[in-house]
Design a protein around this motif. Structure first.
Motif, short mmCIF file in Angstrom:
data_model
loop_
_atom_site.label_atom_id
_atom_site.label_comp_id
_atom_site.label_asym_id
_atom_site.label_seq_id
_atom_site.Cartn_x
_atom_site.Cartn_y
_atom_site.Cartn_z
N LYS A 40 0.83 -1.20 0.00
CA LYS A 40 0.00 0.00 0.00
C LYS A 40 0.87 1.25 0.00
O LYS A 40 0.57 2.23 -0.70
CB LYS A 40 -0.92 -0.01 1.22
CG LYS A 40 -2.04 -1.05 1.15
CD LYS A 40 -2.92 -0.98 2.38
CE LYS A 40 -4.04 -2.03 2.30
NZ LYS A 40 -4.89 -2.00 3.51
N ALA A 41 1.94 1.19 0.81
CA ALA A 41 2.84 2.35 0.87
C ALA A 41 3.49 2.60 -0.49
O ALA A 41 3.59 3.74 -0.94
CB ALA A 41 3.91 2.13 1.94
N ILE A 42 3.91 1.49 -1.13
CA ILE A 42 4.53 1.63 -2.45
C ILE A 42 3.53 2.20 -3.44
O ILE A 42 3.86 3.07 -4.26
CB ILE A 42 5.06 0.27 -2.94
CG1 ILE A 42 6.25 -0.18 -2.07
CG2 ILE A 42 5.47 0.34 -4.40
CD1 ILE A 42 6.75 -1.56 -2.38
N ALA A 43 2.27 1.70 -3.36
CA ALA A 43 1.24 2.20 -4.27
C ALA A 43 0.99 3.69 -4.06
O ALA A 43 0.85 4.46 -5.01
CB ALA A 43 -0.05 1.40 -4.07
N ILE A 44 0.95 4.09 -2.76
CA ILE A 44 0.72 5.51 -2.46
C ILE A 44 1.88 6.36 -2.96
O ILE A 44 1.68 7.42 -3.57
CB ILE A 44 0.52 5.70 -0.94
CG1 ILE A 44 -0.80 5.05 -0.50
CG2 ILE A 44 0.52 7.19 -0.58
CD1 ILE A 44 -1.00 5.04 0.99
N ILE A 45 3.11 5.87 -2.72
CA ILE A 45 4.29 6.62 -3.16
C ILE A 45 4.29 6.74 -4.68
O ILE A 45 4.58 7.80 -5.24
CB ILE A 45 5.58 5.93 -2.67
CG1 ILE A 45 5.68 6.06 -1.14
CG2 ILE A 45 6.80 6.54 -3.33
CD1 ILE A 45 6.81 5.26 -0.53
#
Length: 417
Positions: free
Chosen positions: A199-204
């Motif tokens: 999720k963090a990667i997707a948000i970034i």
């Protein structure tokens, strides 16, 4: 194995799983192929034969009733790995719910319940159980062996695919800790670091894409000509320049914008522009027009520097609320005085013989010394140069002097006759 059950599952250090008690499992090797035992091992071999006879005897049930597959209850001779898969399914259900799916006071009662195939799904007993686990259990404990998984590898592949979203190291640590304190192992307590990471990667990535698009929109002037249009004025420049006579020999032209504060004259950020020629394919045209992308400026006083090759042109201008669309033609006067720099050397010796050579140029009046016509030659033409020297072969140069050239170097390599 024929007796998969919790009592035969051991957890070693590091939460490594061990399977124990192969006492009633089938012998892997054929007796005819097995090496002959020595006298010291006769008792052990005899015991193994007795066990094997019991296993292969028809209508004999071997195993632990609660985890026995239905086909194993009445006949242990015909079972295969699917009976072990059934036992694993019962264990998986029990680990999640704390109870067994099928209950009965005797083998006959249990067999009847199993045959009906009715039991509460694990998700009904333990809300939050993943659907993939429900599907695994359903297929693992099917009454008909043909409807179960045919190999443990199939189950392992599904489990490994599902567990990718978890941190295996955390699972092992929590499993070891729960065993140490004899507490229940609740998979719902597990966090999903990989899921959070994804999720963090997707948000970034989303922020990066949004930022990139925003920067592109800002750089291309989209924001200025839409959202910021009331505060910024577009400035577009068109540069009329001669066509280079040599193929693909046009000089690059760039524009630099500065704030005219009558002091430091600072250059404006993100306002450098490269002129792009519109009719680049028309090499026969005498002049061509090059344009820049609009620059968006607040009302005020500015300066612009146009650099075309070695030539620089400055101009001051005022920006108001009205868009500026200006044509520049400071390069239209293409006649430039040419300076010739001449030299000559002997090819064989490398000796400088410039003083002994004569450099002449073809003119309407015939051949004339370059020094005699100095100051009267202009760019934008073809010059034919003859170099002669007593005792040497004549050298000849045909030079296309383009519009932006104002200095020519000629170095003649002279060969003796």
């Amino acid at each position: 194995h024929r007796d998969i059950k919790p009592g035969n599952i051991l957890i070693a250090k590091g939460a490594n799983i061990k399977l124990a008690d192969f006492g009633i499992s089938g012998l892997a090797a054929d007796e005819s192929d097995a090496p002959q035992p020595d006298n010291d091992k006769i008792k052990k071999i005899s015991s193994a034969k007795i066990i094997q006879q019991q296993i292969t005897q028809t209508n004999v049930a071997l195993g632990t009733p609660s985890y026995m597959a239905p086909e194993q209850i009445y006949d242990s001779s015909s079972v295969d790995q699917r009976a072990d898969i059934y036992a694993l399914g019962i264990m998986l259900y029990e680990m999640i719910t704390g109870k067994k799916p099928f209950e009965g006071n005797s083998l006959q009662e249990r067999y009847a319940v199993i045959k009906k195939g009715k039991y509460k799904k694990a998700s009904s007993e333990t809300p939050g159980t993943p659907s993939v686990v429900n599907r695994l259990i359903t297929k693992m404990i099917a009454f008909d062996p043909d409807k179960r998984f045919s190999s443990v590898e199939e189950i392992s592949n599904i489990a490994e695919s599902y567990l990718k979203q978890y941190n295996e190291k955390d699972i092992r640590q929590q499993l070891a800790n729960s065993m140490a304190r004899s507490g229940a192992y609740n998979y719902k307590e597990l966090v999903k670091p990989n899921s959070r990471r994804n999720k963090a990667i997707a948000i970034i990535c989303a922020l990066g894409i949004a930022g990139g698009l925003g920067y592109y929109a800002y750089k291309e002037g989209y924001i200025h000509r839409t959202i910021l249009r009331p505060w910024y004025t577009p400035v577009t420049l068109h540069l009329d320049m001669p066509t280079a006579r040599s193929q693909d020999a046009d000089l690059p032209s760039r524009a630099f914008f500065y704030k005219n504060d009558n002091d430091q004259i600072p250059e404006l950020e993100n306002c450098r522009r490269v002129f792009e020629i519109k009719n680049s394919s028309d090499h026969d045209a005498e002049f061509r027009t090059a344009d820049i992308r609009p620059v968006y400026l607040k009302p005020g006083e500015y300066r612009v520097k146009i650099a075309t090759g070695p030539y620089v042109w400055w101009s001051s201008f005022t920006v108001g609320k009205t868009a500026i669309d200006a044509h520049l033609n400071h390069l239209m006067n293409t006649s430039r005085k040419i300076t010739f720099n001449t030299a000559a050397v002997d090819v064989q010796t490398g000796k400088d013989i410039t003083a002994n050579c004569r450099f002449q140029i073809e003119t309407a009046k015939g051949l004339q010394d370059i020094s005699a016509v100095k100051g009267n030659l202009s760019s934008g033409q073809v010059c034919r140069i003859h170099v002669t020297c007593d005792g040497y072969e004549e050298e000849y140069f045909g030079l296309l002097i383009d519009w932006y050239q104002d200095e020519v170097f000629i170095n003649a390599a002279m060969r003796k006759k």
